[in-house]
Enzyme design. Structure first.
Site, short mmCIF file in Angstrom:
data_model
loop_
_atom_site.label_atom_id
_atom_site.label_comp_id
_atom_site.label_asym_id
_atom_site.label_seq_id
_atom_site.Cartn_x
_atom_site.Cartn_y
_atom_site.Cartn_z
N SER A 294 -2.30 16.01 -2.57
CA SER A 294 -2.01 14.63 -2.20
C SER A 294 -0.66 14.21 -2.75
O SER A 294 0.37 14.77 -2.41
CB SER A 294 -3.14 13.72 -2.68
OG SER A 294 -2.97 12.40 -2.22
N ASP B 112 1.82 9.58 1.93
CA ASP B 112 1.88 10.53 0.83
C ASP B 112 1.86 11.94 1.39
O ASP B 112 1.97 12.14 2.60
CB ASP B 112 0.73 10.28 -0.16
CG ASP B 112 -0.62 10.58 0.46
OD1 ASP B 112 -0.72 10.61 1.71
OD2 ASP B 112 -1.59 10.77 -0.29
N ASP C 74 -0.36 14.38 1.98
CA ASP C 74 -1.34 14.85 2.96
C ASP C 74 -1.71 13.79 3.98
O ASP C 74 -2.65 13.96 4.75
CB ASP C 74 -2.59 15.38 2.27
CG ASP C 74 -3.40 14.31 1.57
OD1 ASP C 74 -2.79 13.35 1.03
OD2 ASP C 74 -4.64 14.40 1.54
N ASP D 201 -3.04 10.74 3.86
CA ASP D 201 -4.24 9.90 3.83
C ASP D 201 -3.97 8.56 3.14
O ASP D 201 -4.87 7.73 3.02
CB ASP D 201 -5.42 10.63 3.19
CG ASP D 201 -5.25 10.88 1.70
OD1 ASP D 201 -4.14 10.69 1.17
OD2 ASP D 201 -6.25 11.29 1.05
#
Length: 475
Positions: free
Chosen positions: A102, A239, A241, A243
């Site tokens: 992340s 960010d 990834d 999400d």
């Protein structure tokens, strides 16, 4: 000391603690748990995706190899946003593994696991650990590469475009801060399909740890300069990834994550909102939602709250976290069609919701919060604080009334406090200071809320400085 552990969003640790053998061991444990507890067939399919960290492709290959060894079929989704992988897995009703750290620094990474019906919960984490075998585990011979299947990315893109409908953003000039987001090209194609004039900015070949809850000064300066130079209606990003969203208005000022969540819930006409205690109290004070459920920080707790909201009879359930990631707890009907539930953090849903709302209402982004309660939040962190350091600090603030009152005495008297997640104090004038240990990294987080942005910043600075002094005194 090994830092590898399950946190608020999957398994995380240093890359050096996630060699092939460890990734394979956790993959086998996850799949065995899925077979034992969730009726996943031994010859079923596993989806694997990953972000753009330099360590992620190798880790993903280890996960693929382990699944093949167990007799599973593997669909390699390649570099893909986490919500896209989750959507594909829930649609096919198969398990999935996302290799991502992340927003955390590039020397760290992780594995995020999905059951056929969504994210694993805390009981699943315990089940995985119960069958995990690390001792003596070695990597097997390399297997043949598995070709990337683009279906997850394509299906997710279609969902995003359908949310607003063709040409909904025509005439809007939108900057995309690409950095190393796995969605950096996808965002551009979606916005262009919706009719926007897109300006691509800040693409990086090196991983950039963009944390939507603790923006770097260079990110703030970047947005300000880009908005002025390119005369943008908005600047958007995610960010690593994809999400968690980032949205800056036409002046280059970033909207806070919980404000993005509130606006998204309003755009979707939610009757129930589920959000952690770190989100600001404008959600209740706005009066927009029939019911607000508060939870601990972490998507498993928000998902649990959304499930309860549905059981309670709410029909349009939206969850979100203070980082801006929005989870859709129920399917909702929109003018453009039916938007199916997606109970995992999603960056594109809030990005498109606020852009769509501004375009629909004919206002600039900075005006979207007009008429809503003026609550401002700030968040920050003290890095390199281990659980052994943060736990005693939080425990005495939670359990000792006199210590808690003395600690916050410089700010005023305490009206209320709770320990839903860490220690959250509401002062007599309505200001909030909240401490909690991060579930993903060795950090102590601090959150502040006040009636003005300036005061929230002052509270945050006080909270971080006071905690640093207290932690230093305990060393």
């Amino acid at each position: 000391m090994n830092s590898l552990k399950f946190g608020t969003s999957g398994l995380r640790g240093l890359v050096t603690e996630l060699p092939d053998a460890v990734c394979r061991a956790y993959t086998l444990a996850f799949l065995k748990h899925m077979q034992n507890s969730h009726s996943v067939p031994t010859d079923g399919t596993l989806l694997v995706g990953y972000d753009l960290r330099s360590s992620s492709p190798q880790m993903a290959a280890a996960c693929v190899s382990a699944a093949q060894e167990l007799g599973m079929n593997v669909e390699n989704c390649g570099p893909v946003p986490t919500p896209a992988l989750a959507l594909r897995a829930m649609t096919l009703k198969v398990p999935a593994i996302m290799v991502t750290g992340s927003h955390i620094p590039a020397d760290r990474n992780g594995l995020k696991f999905y059951r056929p019906d969504g994210e694993i919960d805390k009981a699943d984490e315990a089940g995985i650990l119960a069958v995990l075998e690390l001792d003596g585990f070695v990597s097997s011979a390399a297997t043949e590469p598995v070709a990337i299947v683009p279906d997850a990315l394509n299906y997710y893109s279609e969902r995003c475009i359908a949310l607003l409908g063709a040409r909904a953003l025509a005439g809007k000039r939108i900057g995309v801060y690409q950095h190393s987001s796995v969605a950096r090209d996808l965002i551009v194609s979606i916005l262009q399909e919706l009719g926007a004039d897109v300006v691509t900015l800040g693409r990086s070949d090196v991983f950039v740890p963009v944390d939507t809850e603790a923006l770097r000064p260079e990110d703030v300066a970047f947005a300000d300069a880009a908005a002025r130079k390119y005369k943008l209606d908005a600047l958007v990003s995610t960010d690593g990834d994809a999400d968690r969203p980032l949205v800056a208005d036409e002046t280059g000022v970033f909207l806070r994550g919980d404000s993005l969540g509130l606006l998204t819930a309003r755009f979707l006409n939610a009757d129930a909102v589920v959000t952690p205690v770190t989100s600001n109290t404008a959600i209740e004070l706005s009066g927009l939602f029939a019911k607000v459920y508060r939870t601990r920080v972490g998507s498993p707790y928000v998902i649990e709250g959304m499930e309860q909201a549905v059981k309670d009879g709410n029909r349009r359930v939206v969850g979100f976290e203070a980082n801006g990631g929005v989870l859709l707890g129920s399917s909702v009907s929109m003018d453009s069609g039916q938007l199916e539930a997606l109970p995992t953090r999603d960056a594109m849903l809030p990005i498109l919701s606020v852009l769509g709302m501004a375009a629909r209402d004919g206002v600039v982004l900075s005006k979207l919060m007009d008429g809503l309660p003026s609550r401002f939040t700030r968040s920050g962190r003290i890095e390199h604080v281990s659980a052994e350091q943060s736990s005693p600090f939080l425990q005495i603030l939670r359990d000792d009334d006199a210590t808690r009152a003395g600690f916050f005495a410089a700010l005023g008297t305490i009206k209320d406090s709770d320990a839903i997640d860490g220690v959250r104090v509401v002062l007599s004038i309505g200001e909030v200071v909240h401490y909690r240990a991060s579930g993903n990294a060795p950090e102590l987080r601090c959150y502040a809320e006040a009636a003005s942005d300036e005061r929230a910043e002052q509270l945050l600075e006080w909270g971080l400085a006071h905690a640093k002094r207290e932690l230093a005194a305990r060393d």
